[in-house]
Design a protein around this motif. Structure first.
Motif, PDB file in Angstrom:
ATOM      1  N   LEU A 113      29.102  37.148  54.217  1.00  0.00           N
ATOM      2  CA  LEU A 113      29.892  36.195  55.008  1.00  0.00           C
ATOM      3  C   LEU A 113      31.380  36.328  54.677  1.00  0.00           C
ATOM      4  O   LEU A 113      32.231  36.261  55.578  1.00  0.00           O
ATOM      5  CB  LEU A 113      29.414  34.770  54.753  1.00  0.00           C
ATOM      6  CG  LEU A 113      28.058  34.422  55.370  1.00  0.00           C
ATOM      7  CD1 LEU A 113      27.545  33.086  54.840  1.00  0.00           C
ATOM      8  CD2 LEU A 113      28.152  34.404  56.882  1.00  0.00           C
ATOM      9  N   ALA A 114      31.703  36.513  53.419  1.00  0.00           N
ATOM     10  CA  ALA A 114      33.103  36.668  53.022  1.00  0.00           C
ATOM     11  C   ALA A 114      33.721  37.906  53.667  1.00  0.00           C
ATOM     12  O   ALA A 114      34.889  37.888  54.073  1.00  0.00           O
ATOM     13  CB  ALA A 114      33.216  36.749  51.503  1.00  0.00           C
ATOM     14  N   GLY A 129      37.586  39.250  55.796  1.00  0.00           N
ATOM     15  CA  GLY A 129      38.477  40.281  55.289  1.00  0.00           C
ATOM     16  C   GLY A 129      38.833  40.077  53.830  1.00  0.00           C
ATOM     17  O   GLY A 129      38.584  39.015  53.251  1.00  0.00           O
ATOM     18  N   PRO A 130      39.423  41.110  53.227  1.00  0.00           N
ATOM     19  CA  PRO A 130      39.678  41.102  51.784  1.00  0.00           C
ATOM     20  C   PRO A 130      40.860  40.231  51.347  1.00  0.00           C
ATOM     21  O   PRO A 130      41.015  39.977  50.157  1.00  0.00           O
ATOM     22  CB  PRO A 130      39.946  42.571  51.472  1.00  0.00           C
ATOM     23  CG  PRO A 130      40.524  43.109  52.752  1.00  0.00           C
ATOM     24  CD  PRO A 130      39.795  42.370  53.845  1.00  0.00           C
ATOM     25  N   ALA A 154      37.515  33.111  51.456  1.00  0.00           N
ATOM     26  CA  ALA A 154      36.408  34.048  51.258  1.00  0.00           C
ATOM     27  C   ALA A 154      36.290  34.431  49.782  1.00  0.00           C
ATOM     28  O   ALA A 154      35.185  34.470  49.229  1.00  0.00           O
ATOM     29  CB  ALA A 154      36.607  35.296  52.122  1.00  0.00           C
ATOM     30  N   GLU A 155      37.416  34.676  49.138  1.00  0.00           N
ATOM     31  CA  GLU A 155      37.400  35.023  47.715  1.00  0.00           C
ATOM     32  C   GLU A 155      36.915  33.843  46.869  1.00  0.00           C
ATOM     33  O   GLU A 155      36.196  34.036  45.890  1.00  0.00           O
ATOM     34  CB  GLU A 155      38.789  35.466  47.253  1.00  0.00           C
ATOM     35  CG  GLU A 155      39.247  36.772  47.881  1.00  0.00           C
ATOM     36  CD  GLU A 155      38.348  37.941  47.529  1.00  0.00           C
ATOM     37  OE1 GLU A 155      38.548  38.554  46.468  1.00  0.00           O
ATOM     38  OE2 GLU A 155      37.440  38.245  48.326  1.00  0.00           O
ATOM     39  N   PHE A 156      37.274  32.632  47.264  1.00  0.00           N
ATOM     40  CA  PHE A 156      36.796  31.437  46.572  1.00  0.00           C
ATOM     41  C   PHE A 156      35.269  31.362  46.639  1.00  0.00           C
ATOM     42  O   PHE A 156      34.607  31.080  45.639  1.00  0.00           O
ATOM     43  CB  PHE A 156      37.430  30.188  47.200  1.00  0.00           C
ATOM     44  CG  PHE A 156      36.803  28.896  46.758  1.00  0.00           C
ATOM     45  CD1 PHE A 156      37.069  28.370  45.506  1.00  0.00           C
ATOM     46  CD2 PHE A 156      35.953  28.198  47.606  1.00  0.00           C
ATOM     47  CE1 PHE A 156      36.478  27.180  45.092  1.00  0.00           C
ATOM     48  CE2 PHE A 156      35.367  27.007  47.208  1.00  0.00           C
ATOM     49  CZ  PHE A 156      35.633  26.494  45.946  1.00  0.00           C
ATOM     50  N   GLU A 157      34.706  31.596  47.804  1.00  0.00           N
ATOM     51  CA  GLU A 157      33.244  31.544  47.956  1.00  0.00           C
ATOM     52  C   GLU A 157      32.572  32.651  47.147  1.00  0.00           C
ATOM     53  O   GLU A 157      31.531  32.419  46.518  1.00  0.00           O
ATOM     54  CB  GLU A 157      32.849  31.627  49.427  1.00  0.00           C
ATOM     55  CG  GLU A 157      33.289  30.450  50.258  1.00  0.00           C
ATOM     56  CD  GLU A 157      32.684  29.109  49.850  1.00  0.00           C
ATOM     57  OE1 GLU A 157      31.638  29.084  49.160  1.00  0.00           O
ATOM     58  OE2 GLU A 157      33.256  28.072  50.230  1.00  0.00           O
ATOM     59  N   ARG A 187      42.328  35.448  42.306  1.00  0.00           N
ATOM     60  CA  ARG A 187      42.743  36.075  43.569  1.00  0.00           C
ATOM     61  C   ARG A 187      42.763  35.044  44.698  1.00  0.00           C
ATOM     62  O   ARG A 187      43.694  35.022  45.504  1.00  0.00           O
ATOM     63  CB  ARG A 187      41.793  37.226  43.894  1.00  0.00           C
ATOM     64  CG  ARG A 187      42.142  37.958  45.168  1.00  0.00           C
ATOM     65  CD  ARG A 187      41.527  39.337  45.205  1.00  0.00           C
ATOM     66  NE  ARG A 187      41.541  39.903  46.532  1.00  0.00           N
ATOM     67  CZ  ARG A 187      42.623  40.322  47.177  1.00  0.00           C
ATOM     68  NH1 ARG A 187      43.792  40.241  46.599  1.00  0.00           N
ATOM     69  NH2 ARG A 187      42.540  40.822  48.397  1.00  0.00           N
ATOM     70  N   ALA A 188      41.765  34.183  44.760  1.00  0.00           N
ATOM     71  CA  ALA A 188      41.720  33.153  45.798  1.00  0.00           C
ATOM     72  C   ALA A 188      42.939  32.244  45.705  1.00  0.00           C
ATOM     73  O   ALA A 188      43.573  31.929  46.721  1.00  0.00           O
ATOM     74  CB  ALA A 188      40.436  32.335  45.678  1.00  0.00           C
ATOM     75  N   LEU A 189      43.275  31.833  44.501  1.00  0.00           N
ATOM     76  CA  LEU A 189      44.447  30.967  44.313  1.00  0.00           C
ATOM     77  C   LEU A 189      45.735  31.701  44.692  1.00  0.00           C
ATOM     78  O   LEU A 189      46.628  31.109  45.312  1.00  0.00           O
ATOM     79  CB  LEU A 189      44.505  30.454  42.877  1.00  0.00           C
ATOM     80  CG  LEU A 189      43.453  29.402  42.539  1.00  0.00           C
ATOM     81  CD1 LEU A 189      43.307  29.239  41.028  1.00  0.00           C
ATOM     82  CD2 LEU A 189      43.801  28.069  43.198  1.00  0.00           C
ATOM     83  N   ALA A 190      45.825  32.966  44.344  1.00  0.00           N
ATOM     84  CA  ALA A 190      47.027  33.740  44.681  1.00  0.00           C
ATOM     85  C   ALA A 190      47.153  33.935  46.191  1.00  0.00           C
ATOM     86  O   ALA A 190      48.268  33.906  46.730  1.00  0.00           O
ATOM     87  CB  ALA A 190      46.983  35.095  43.975  1.00  0.00           C
ATOM     88  N   LEU A 191      46.044  34.111  46.876  1.00  0.00           N
ATOM     89  CA  LEU A 191      46.067  34.290  48.325  1.00  0.00           C
ATOM     90  C   LEU A 191      46.348  32.976  49.052  1.00  0.00           C
ATOM     91  O   LEU A 191      46.857  32.986  50.163  1.00  0.00           O
ATOM     92  CB  LEU A 191      44.736  34.869  48.812  1.00  0.00           C
ATOM     93  CG  LEU A 191      44.486  36.330  48.454  1.00  0.00           C
ATOM     94  CD1 LEU A 191      43.033  36.716  48.748  1.00  0.00           C
ATOM     95  CD2 LEU A 191      45.453  37.237  49.196  1.00  0.00           C
TER      96      LEU A 191
END
Length: 164
Positions: free
Chosen positions: A31-32, A36-37, A42-45, A65-69
């Protein structure tokens, strides 16, 4: 057709009460991938799936990465809480404390403030400061008491001094 959010929720609902395994991680990853990357949510999930599967070291990188995005104001505090918890689980107490203390200071009125306090208390206890951890937990509970705020606050602060 269900929305992406509904499909994510369905995976988590199906896994509720069960040990999260590689199948759940793979379903979340699929699903993530649809987003997209470079999608923070999506990175959080993906991080949460690994965290729930006991793969905290992998989760840490994905939470960062999720926090940075970037995440919305519902998921950002969750990512901070879950990252701090994962850091605690891998023994990175100083980093977990810095993260959770910054969250407390920067977002004192967050709807997640009690969850932040619980993780703060757990990190302190794991880091060898259980009295300070108890104090943090008590201070988070005191506003919910019908009375005794002043005296209980004093007791909680007194307890914290036992670790110094």
């Amino acid at each position: 057709m269900d929305t992406w959010e509904e499909r994510i929720d369905a995976v988590w609902a199906a896994a509720s009460g069960e040990i999260v395994d590689g199948d759940v991680v793979a379903r979340i990853d699929a699903l993530a991938a649809e987003r997209g990357p470079d999608d923070g949510r999506a990175e959080f999930e993906r991080a949460g799936a690994r965290d729930s599967a006991g793969r905290e070291a992998e989760a840490v990188a994905l939470y960062r990465r999720a926090l940075a995005l970037g995440l919305d104001e519902e998921h950002r505090p969750q990512a901070v809480i879950q990252l701090a918890s994962s850091l605690r689980n891998i023994g990175a107490f100083d980093e977990a404390l810095a993260l959770i203390e910054a969250e407390t200071q920067e977002h004192p009125d967050s709807s997640y403030r009690e969850a932040v306090a619980v993780v703060h208390a757990l990190v302190l206890a794991s880091a060898g400061a259980p009295a300070r951890g108890l104090s943090v937990a008590l201070l988070a509970l005191i506003p919910h008491l019908p009375r005794y705020h002043r005296s209980m606050t004093a007791y909680a602060q007194e307890i914290a001094d036992r670790d110094t």
